[in-house]
Design an enzyme around this catalytic site. Sequence first.
Site, PDB file in Angstrom:
ATOM      1  N   HIS A   1       0.811  -1.218   0.000  1.00  0.00           N
ATOM      2  CA  HIS A   1       0.000   0.000   0.000  1.00  0.00           C
ATOM      3  C   HIS A   1       0.842   1.265   0.000  1.00  0.00           C
ATOM      4  CE1 HIS A   1      -3.181  -2.795   0.678  1.00  0.00           C
ATOM      5  NE2 HIS A   1      -2.720  -3.131   1.865  1.00  0.00           N
TER       6      HIS A   1
ATOM      7  N   ARG B   1      -1.463  18.322   2.647  1.00  0.00           N
ATOM      8  CA  ARG B   1      -0.058  18.726   2.621  1.00  0.00           C
ATOM      9  C   ARG B   1       0.466  18.586   1.201  1.00  0.00           C
ATOM     10  NH1 ARG B   1       1.998  13.486   1.853  1.00  0.00           N
ATOM     11  NH2 ARG B   1       0.742  11.925   2.881  1.00  0.00           N
TER      12      ARG B   1
HETATM   13  P1  ADP Z   1       2.437  10.631  -0.358  1.00  0.00           P
HETATM   14  O1  ADP Z   1       1.024  10.301   0.032  1.00  0.00           O
HETATM   15  O2  ADP Z   1       2.806  12.044  -0.227  1.00  0.00           O
HETATM   16  O3  ADP Z   1       2.853  10.020  -1.607  1.00  0.00           O
HETATM   17  P2  ADP Z   1       3.141   8.497   1.109  1.00  0.00           P
HETATM   18  O4  ADP Z   1       1.770   8.316   1.660  1.00  0.00           O
HETATM   19  O5  ADP Z   1       3.649   7.545   0.114  1.00  0.00           O
HETATM   20  O6  ADP Z   1       3.298   9.982   0.683  1.00  0.00           O
HETATM   21  O7  ADP Z   1       4.182   8.558   2.232  1.00  0.00           O
HETATM   22  C1  ADP Z   1       3.826   7.975   3.352  1.00  0.00           C
HETATM   23  C2  ADP Z   1       4.159   8.816   4.494  1.00  0.00           C
HETATM   24  O8  ADP Z   1       5.471   8.446   4.906  1.00  0.00           O
HETATM   25  C3  ADP Z   1       4.207  10.275   4.234  1.00  0.00           C
HETATM   26  O9  ADP Z   1       2.961  10.856   4.423  1.00  0.00           O
HETATM   27  C4  ADP Z   1       5.079  10.652   5.337  1.00  0.00           C
HETATM   28  O10 ADP Z   1       4.296  10.626   6.509  1.00  0.00           O
HETATM   29  C5  ADP Z   1       6.064   9.534   5.470  1.00  0.00           C
HETATM   30  N1  ADP Z   1       7.317   9.810   4.799  1.00  0.00           N
HETATM   31  C6  ADP Z   1       7.704   9.372   3.599  1.00  0.00           C
HETATM   32  N2  ADP Z   1       8.935   9.791   3.327  1.00  0.00           N
HETATM   33  C7  ADP Z   1       9.336  10.519   4.375  1.00  0.00           C
HETATM   34  C8  ADP Z   1      10.516  11.250   4.690  1.00  0.00           C
HETATM   35  N3  ADP Z   1      11.567  11.307   3.865  1.00  0.00           N
HETATM   36  N4  ADP Z   1      10.571  11.895   5.851  1.00  0.00           N
HETATM   37  C9  ADP Z   1       9.537  11.852   6.685  1.00  0.00           C
HETATM   38  N5  ADP Z   1       8.425  11.187   6.453  1.00  0.00           N
HETATM   39  C10 ADP Z   1       8.301  10.537   5.311  1.00  0.00           C
HETATM   40  P1  ADP Z   2      -2.684   5.765   3.629  1.00  0.00           P
HETATM   41  O1  ADP Z   2      -3.185   6.806   4.554  1.00  0.00           O
HETATM   42  O2  ADP Z   2      -1.844   4.764   4.303  1.00  0.00           O
HETATM   43  O3  ADP Z   2      -2.119   6.338   2.394  1.00  0.00           O
HETATM   44  P2  ADP Z   2      -4.985   5.025   1.998  1.00  0.00           P
HETATM   45  O4  ADP Z   2      -6.380   4.945   2.493  1.00  0.00           O
HETATM   46  O5  ADP Z   2      -4.642   6.172   1.147  1.00  0.00           O
HETATM   47  O6  ADP Z   2      -4.013   4.938   3.240  1.00  0.00           O
HETATM   48  O7  ADP Z   2      -4.686   3.683   1.225  1.00  0.00           O
HETATM   49  C1  ADP Z   2      -3.380   3.330   0.799  1.00  0.00           C
HETATM   50  C2  ADP Z   2      -3.467   2.385  -0.384  1.00  0.00           C
HETATM   51  O8  ADP Z   2      -4.188   1.209  -0.090  1.00  0.00           O
HETATM   52  C3  ADP Z   2      -4.175   2.974  -1.575  1.00  0.00           C
HETATM   53  O9  ADP Z   2      -3.299   3.702  -2.370  1.00  0.00           O
HETATM   54  C4  ADP Z   2      -4.712   1.758  -2.295  1.00  0.00           C
HETATM   55  O10 ADP Z   2      -3.741   1.188  -3.130  1.00  0.00           O
HETATM   56  C5  ADP Z   2      -4.996   0.806  -1.191  1.00  0.00           C
HETATM   57  N1  ADP Z   2      -6.407   0.877  -0.831  1.00  0.00           N
HETATM   58  C6  ADP Z   2      -6.950   1.690   0.093  1.00  0.00           C
HETATM   59  N2  ADP Z   2      -8.275   1.500   0.188  1.00  0.00           N
HETATM   60  C7  ADP Z   2      -8.589   0.540  -0.703  1.00  0.00           C
HETATM   61  C8  ADP Z   2      -9.797  -0.136  -1.068  1.00  0.00           C
HETATM   62  N3  ADP Z   2     -10.942   0.139  -0.461  1.00  0.00           N
HETATM   63  N4  ADP Z   2      -9.741  -1.070  -2.013  1.00  0.00           N
HETATM   64  C9  ADP Z   2      -8.585  -1.384  -2.620  1.00  0.00           C
HETATM   65  N5  ADP Z   2      -7.408  -0.817  -2.304  1.00  0.00           N
HETATM   66  C10 ADP Z   2      -7.401   0.135  -1.366  1.00  0.00           C
END
Ligand code: ADP
Ligand code: ADP
Length: 661
Positions: free
Chosen positions: A237, A299
Amino acid sequence: MAMLESVLIANRGEIACRIIRTAKRLGMRTIAVYSEADANALFVQMADEAYLIGPAPARESYLRIDKIIEVARHAGVASIHPGYGFLSERAEFAEACAANGIVFVGPPASAIKAMGLKDAAKALVQQAGVPVVPGYHGSKQDPDFLRQKAYEIGYPVLIKAVAGGGGKGMKRVEKAADFDAALESAQREASSAFGDPRVLVEKYVLSPRHIEIQVFADAHGNVVHLFERDCSLQRRHQKVIEEAPAPDMTPEMRDAMGRAAVEAARAVGYVGAGTVEFIADGREGLRPDRFYFMEMNTRLQVEHPVTEAITGLDLVELQFRAASGEKLPFTQDDLTINGHAVEARLYAEDPEKEFLPSTGKLWALEFPEGEGIRIDTGVEAGAEVTPYYDPMIAKVIAHGDTRDEALSKLADALGQTVVAGPKTNTAFLKKLCEAEDFRVGRFDTGFIDRNLDALGVGPQPLDEVAASFGAAALISREIDRLRMSEHLKNDEPSSPWSQPDGFQLLGTRSVGMALRVDGERVEAREVFSAEHRGASTVAVGTSDPWADEQVDREVEAPHGVYVIRNGRQTLVQPYDPFDVDLEHMDEGGAVKAPMHGKLVAVFVQPGDKVEKGQRLAIVEAMKMEHVLVAPSDGEVAEIAAEPGAQVAEGARLIVLKAEEE
Ligand code: ADP
Ligand code: ADP
Ligand code: MG
C-alpha cells in the site's frame, strides 16, 4: 501582501532541500532545524541558518513542536513549512504556529482536523456528494461487530487505521477465518504508529487503480485542481512509481474526479496544496461512476514533481503565495497538461531480502543529468543512510512528450544511477519501467505483487560477472600491496620486484584468494594470460571466465569493492573468518533482529515447542512489521528481549535449542 520574508523548514531530507530551493529563488531567508543524526546533512548546509533540536529519534527532534516553535521565535521567522510526514498533518502544530504569529504554510488547522481521521473524513465528503468506498466507518470497535460488518460488506475487505498513513495499520482480509488475526495486527500497528488503535472496514475494490487529484486553493475561495496522478504501482500500500496524467484517463472521468476533489476541498474550507486520493475500480477500464474517495492528504505530496512537470508550475511557490494571502494566479480553464511525467522512489532497501531497509555509508552516489530528467535528493556521496528515518535516497523524475518517452527516459536514468553502499531498489525500478504490461497501461495496485519474479524480487543467484570483477580488483589490490612492501625492502633498480611485469617472475600463473561476496564465502582465482596481465579474468567458484562481460561501475571502499551491474550491487570483500555473518543470523539457534527496530510482540515462551516456519515475534522497523519465524523445529530456550524494547540489528532475541529425539 508581500512575499513572506523567511521560512523555517520543519522537515529533513529531500523535501527540506526542495523547499529551500524555491524559498531561495523567491528571496526568502531559510532556516533549517535538524537532529543529531543530520548534523552534516545537505539541507543543513543549504539553509542560511540551522539549529540543532535534539537527538536522532524523530519523537525527540522533528516531532517536537515546542522546540521547533522556540527556534522559530528565536530566529524571528515569518513562516514554517512542514514538508510531508512528521508534523505536516498535525492540527496542533498549525495552531501553535498561529498562536505565535507565524504563518503555517499549509491549510487551516480546522481543515487538517476534518481530514485527519479517515472515518470522519469519509462521512464529511459523502455529505458533500463525493462517492466513498462502501464500508463501516462508525465508532464501534468490538471485534465481533466488525467481523459481522465485514461479512455484510462482503470479502475481500480492507481494515484501515482511522488515523493511518503511509500504508501502516492496513490489512486486506480474504475470508472470515482470517479476520480476527488481521484486526489484531492492524490495531497493534495503528496504536504503535499513531497512538490510536481505531479502525474502519471497507470493501476491497477490485482491479484497483489509485488515482489522486492535486487540488489548490487560495484564501479567497478559489479552488482548482491540477489534474490527476496515477499511483497504482504500489508495494504494501505504498507508492513506488507515480505518473501524470493517468493512462487511459478520459476527459469525462477527469472532469468528474476533478469536480469531486474540488468539492471535498471546499467542504473543509481548504487553503493551499492538497491531494484527494481516490480508488478506481478498473475492472472495465476507467469509468466516471466507479471511483471512490479514500482520504485527503492535507499537505504537499511526495509525488508532487510529476504534476509540476506536466503543468510547468512550482507547487512550493504556489504554497508560499497562498500562505501569504495572494490570489491564485490562474483559473481552472487556464490550466493544461503538457506531455507525461513519471517518478520513481529510489530507496535504500533490498528487494532480494523482503525489501528490508539497508543502512550505511553511501560510498558513491551519482545521478544522470539530461533534458527532462529531475532528481530530488537529500543526500550526497559520503553521507550515511541511518535507521532513524524513511530510507528514501532520491526521487528520479522523467518528463517526455508521451508516456512511452517518459518511461524510457526514466529507465535510462535509473540505468545510469550509481549507488554504492546500502542496497537499493534501482534494478527493481528499472525493470518496472520496462515491464511490458505496465508499458501498455495494463496494471492495477496488485501489479507488483503479481510480477515479483520478473521484477527480480526475492533471493537471486549471485551475480558471477560482478563477483569476478570485484575479485579481480581485490586481487590486484593485494598484489600491489605485496609488491609495494617488497619494493620497500629491495630498493635497488635491478630487483625483480620493481619491474612492471615483475609478477610473472614469481613463476605463478594463477593467484587465489578467499573472498566474501555479499556475505557468502567464495574462492576466487585469478588466471593470468601469458602475454598481458591486464587481460586477466577471475573465476569465482567453478564458473567460466568473463572476458567479454562488462560492469557499470566498481567503487572501492576500505572494506571491499562494490560492483554495480544492471542496477544491482555486489559487494566483494576479502574473507575474514572473524567477521560477523549477518547473512546467517539464525545459526546456533539464535533468532536475531534483522535490523534496528522495536520488538512489538513475542508469541512464544521459554519451554514452548516450535515448528520450522512458526511465527515467533514481530519487529517493527521504519514502516512495517517484520515477522521472525523459527529457522528450524526446536524448543524455546531463552527470550532475550521484552516486547516494547528497542533492538539493534543483529541482537539476539530468541534462542532455540534443537529438539532431542
Ligand atoms: P504521499 O502520500 O505524499 O505520496 P506516502 O503516503 O507515500 O506519501 O508517504 C507515506 C508517508 O510516509 C508520508 O505521508 C510521510 O508521513 C512519510 N514519509 C515518507 N517519506 C518521508 C521522509 N523522507 N521523511 C519523513 N516522512 C516521510
Ligand atoms: P494511507 O493513509 O496509508 O495512504 P490510503 O487509504 O490512502 O491509506 O490507502 C493506501 C493504499 O491502499 C491505496 O493507495 C490503495 O492502493 C490501497 N487501498 C486503500 N483503500 C482501498 C480499497 N478500499 N480497495 C482497494 N485498495 C485500497
Ligand atoms: Mg493514502
